[in-house]
Design a protein around this motif. Structure first.
Motif, PDB file in Angstrom:
ATOM      1  N   ARG A   1     157.258 -51.319 157.434  1.00 16.04           N
ATOM      2  CA  ARG A   1     156.848 -52.301 158.458  1.00 16.04           C
ATOM      3  C   ARG A   1     156.560 -51.613 159.791  1.00 16.04           C
ATOM      4  NH1 ARG A   1     160.241 -55.925 155.726  1.00 16.04           N
ATOM      5  NH2 ARG A   1     162.092 -55.061 156.722  1.00 16.04           N
ATOM      6  N   ALA A   2     157.273 -50.514 160.050  1.00 18.28           N
ATOM      7  CA  ALA A   2     157.083 -49.805 161.323  1.00 18.28           C
ATOM      8  C   ALA A   2     155.789 -48.987 161.330  1.00 18.28           C
ATOM      9  CB  ALA A   2     158.283 -48.889 161.589  1.00 18.28           C
ATOM     10  N   GLY A   3     155.155 -48.826 160.155  1.00 13.98           N
ATOM     11  CA  GLY A   3     153.868 -48.121 160.126  1.00 13.98           C
ATOM     12  C   GLY A   3     153.842 -46.867 159.277  1.00 13.98           C
ATOM     13  N   LEU A   4     154.901 -46.627 158.506  1.00 11.25           N
ATOM     14  CA  LEU A   4     154.892 -45.440 157.643  1.00 11.25           C
ATOM     15  C   LEU A   4     153.855 -45.623 156.538  1.00 11.25           C
ATOM     16  CD1 LEU A   4     156.536 -42.750 157.318  1.00 11.25           C
ATOM     17  CD2 LEU A   4     157.790 -43.912 155.495  1.00 11.25           C
ATOM     18  N   SER A   5     152.975 -44.621 156.376  1.00 12.49           N
ATOM     19  CA  SER A   5     151.932 -44.801 155.356  1.00 12.49           C
ATOM     20  C   SER A   5     152.126 -43.926 154.132  1.00 12.49           C
ATOM     21  CB  SER A   5     150.542 -44.581 155.962  1.00 12.49           C
ATOM     22  OG  SER A   5     150.530 -43.519 156.873  1.00 12.49           O
ATOM     23  N   ALA A   6     152.954 -42.909 154.221  1.00 18.39           N
ATOM     24  CA  ALA A   6     153.150 -42.051 153.035  1.00 18.39           C
ATOM     25  C   ALA A   6     154.555 -41.474 153.052  1.00 18.39           C
ATOM     26  CB  ALA A   6     152.133 -40.918 153.030  1.00 18.39           C
ATOM     27  N   ILE A   7     155.073 -41.263 151.862  1.00 16.96           N
ATOM     28  CA  ILE A   7     156.458 -40.804 151.776  1.00 16.96           C
ATOM     29  C   ILE A   7     156.601 -39.706 150.734  1.00 16.96           C
ATOM     30  CG2 ILE A   7     157.212 -42.580 150.117  1.00 16.96           C
ATOM     31  CD1 ILE A   7     159.576 -42.950 152.164  1.00 16.96           C
ATOM     32  N   ASN A   8     157.313 -38.650 151.109  1.00 16.62           N
ATOM     33  CA  ASN A   8     157.657 -37.570 150.178  1.00 16.62           C
ATOM     34  C   ASN A   8     159.177 -37.530 150.044  1.00 16.62           C
ATOM     35  OD1 ASN A   8     154.989 -36.892 150.947  1.00 16.62           O
ATOM     36  ND2 ASN A   8     155.350 -34.773 150.352  1.00 16.62           N
ATOM     37  N   VAL A   9     159.638 -37.543 148.821  1.00 14.48           N
ATOM     38  CA  VAL A   9     161.084 -37.506 148.578  1.00 14.48           C
ATOM     39  C   VAL A   9     161.393 -36.238 147.800  1.00 14.48           C
ATOM     40  CG1 VAL A   9     163.035 -38.798 147.676  1.00 14.48           C
ATOM     41  CG2 VAL A   9     160.908 -39.971 148.156  1.00 14.48           C
TER      42      VAL A   9
ATOM     43  N   PHE B   1     154.568 -49.266 148.799  1.00 15.52           N
ATOM     44  CA  PHE B   1     153.906 -47.957 148.709  1.00 15.52           C
ATOM     45  C   PHE B   1     153.238 -47.856 147.334  1.00 15.52           C
ATOM     46  CE2 PHE B   1     156.911 -47.149 152.095  1.00 15.52           C
ATOM     47  CZ  PHE B   1     156.173 -46.371 152.970  1.00 15.52           C
ATOM     48  N   GLU B   2     151.975 -47.473 147.330  1.00  7.44           N
ATOM     49  CA  GLU B   2     151.268 -47.416 146.033  1.00  7.44           C
ATOM     50  C   GLU B   2     151.548 -46.119 145.301  1.00  7.44           C
ATOM     51  OE1 GLU B   2     147.208 -48.319 146.876  1.00  7.44           O
ATOM     52  OE2 GLU B   2     147.723 -50.404 147.314  1.00  7.44           O
ATOM     53  N   GLN B   3     151.859 -45.093 146.060  1.00  5.22           N
ATOM     54  CA  GLN B   3     152.198 -43.807 145.442  1.00  5.22           C
ATOM     55  C   GLN B   3     153.368 -43.204 146.218  1.00  5.22           C
ATOM     56  OE1 GLN B   3     150.011 -40.133 146.228  1.00  5.22           O
ATOM     57  NE2 GLN B   3     149.657 -39.846 144.039  1.00  5.22           N
ATOM     58  N   VAL B   4     154.224 -42.501 145.525  1.00  8.62           N
ATOM     59  CA  VAL B   4     155.291 -41.749 146.183  1.00  8.62           C
ATOM     60  C   VAL B   4     155.110 -40.294 145.771  1.00  8.62           C
ATOM     61  CG1 VAL B   4     157.792 -41.369 146.283  1.00  8.62           C
ATOM     62  CG2 VAL B   4     156.894 -43.706 146.250  1.00  8.62           C
TER      63      VAL B   4
END
Ligand code: SAM
Length: 326
Positions: free
Chosen positions: A111-119, A153-156
């Protein structure tokens, strides 16, 4: 607009910003004894992050990765995402996390605007995960990945550091995992840093070995896009997920470098390896220093070297990746 460009005509649209050195994991290859607090260090404040991002964006940066240490340990992490995402010119805000807070917070980050995530997930076996990371949190991290999909998120992207004798037998298991899941699994070659002793020679596996196995099994290499990170990406018609290989020791790895780094204390690093960093913090205290900040960035870039010289065994000034945001 003066764009961030170096003497080798490489353009820098991508900033990796470390917001803390603190980490709660004890990965064997990074902080095996855990993070040791250094009372003298104070990490960039939200206002400093806002000014820094503004200057980079004014010079063509459109993607920022928030990293650390473990960035989600910052109490104001969601506000940091919001601030970076609200900066005119920034189109993509990514983070790299160990995932331990994701299950509870990833929806807020989005919601804050994160568009991509790497774990980071170094093993799909919970005991091996514990052995490599020093933390018995495999289930939490996997629940975090589910929560990221549930949040939209559509992809992680998942980072896995390849380690001989530890997780190098897990390729089949990782492939089964991404068969029906939109995960880009990125195998990272272990990099030798300043504080490593014999760990590197004991555990380093060449990513090229995985590449051979993938090509043999019908995986195909994708063409690299301009804003992509450092991975060579492979796809397969039978798999929803993708594989990325990050091979810093490969010839020409640096030729496509499009990244600059700022450490958690406000130093510009032109390369993950090998230099002390250029001080920026004195110009982050007030809004009025934007022109001077841009000039300093421009001058610093004139010094960026062609390559990291890791091939020659140089590990440089970087004691471990948590110190300048791997
Ligand atoms: N704490 C976050 C995390 O765990 O992803 C972000 C910081 S961590 C330094 C960023 C990435 O660097 C992780 O995927 C980690 O596995 C990787 N990394 C750290 N040290 C490394 C090394 N010596 N060689 C290769 N990758 C490394």
């Amino acid at each position: 607009m003066f764009e961030l460009q170096d003497a080798f005509a490489r353009k820098f649209h991508y900033l990796r910003l470390s917001v803390t050195d603190v980490c709660n994991f004890r990965c064997q290859y990074c902080l095996p004894d855990g993070y040791k607090p250094d009372g003298r260090k104070s990490f960039l404040t939200l206002d400093e992050i806002r000014r820094l991002t503004r200057a980079f964006a004014a010079m063509g940066t459109n993607k920022v990765r928030i990293t650390g240490g473990e960035p989600s340990l910052r109490k104001d992490f969601t506000a940091i995402i919001e601030t970076v995402a609200a900066t005119p010119g920034i189109r993509k805000v990514a983070t790299t996390t160990n995932g331990y807070r994701m299950a509870r917070q990833v929806a807020d980050w989005r919601r804050a605007g994160l568009s991509a995530i790497n774990v980071s997930v170094d093993s799909l076996d919970s005991r091996m995960f514990h052995q490599i990371t020093g933390e018995n949190r495999f289930q939490e991290v996997m629940a975090g990945i589910d929560a990221a999909f549930a949040a939209g998120f559509e992809q992680v992207k998942v980072n896995t550091v390849l380690m001989r004798g530890l997780n190098d037998g897990e390729l089949g298991r990782f492939l089964a995992w991404i068969k029906d899941n939109p995960i880009q699994l990125r195998f990272i070659e272990l990099m030798q840093t300043g504080e490593m002793d014999e760990l590197f020679s004991r555990h380093h596996v060449r990513g090229a070995l995985i590449k051979e196995q993938l090509l043999h099994a019908g995986w195909q290499q994708k063409v690299r896009a301009h804003s992509d990170g450092p991975a060579e990406v492979f796809w397969h018609p039978d798999y929803v997920g993708e594989i990325g290989l990050i091979m810093p020791y490969a010839k020409d790895f640096c030729a496509s470098c499009n990244r600059l780094r700022v450490s958690s204390v406000g130093k510009l690093h032109l390369c993950l390896f090998g230099e002390q960093g250029v001080e920026l913090r004195d110009l982050l205290a007030e809004d009025g220093h934007q022109a001077a900040l841009q000039l300093r960035l421009r001058q610093a870039l004139a010094d960026k070297k062609a390559t990291h010289f890791l091939h020659q065994g140089q590990t440089g000034m970087t004691p471990h990746l948590a110190s300048i945001g791997g």
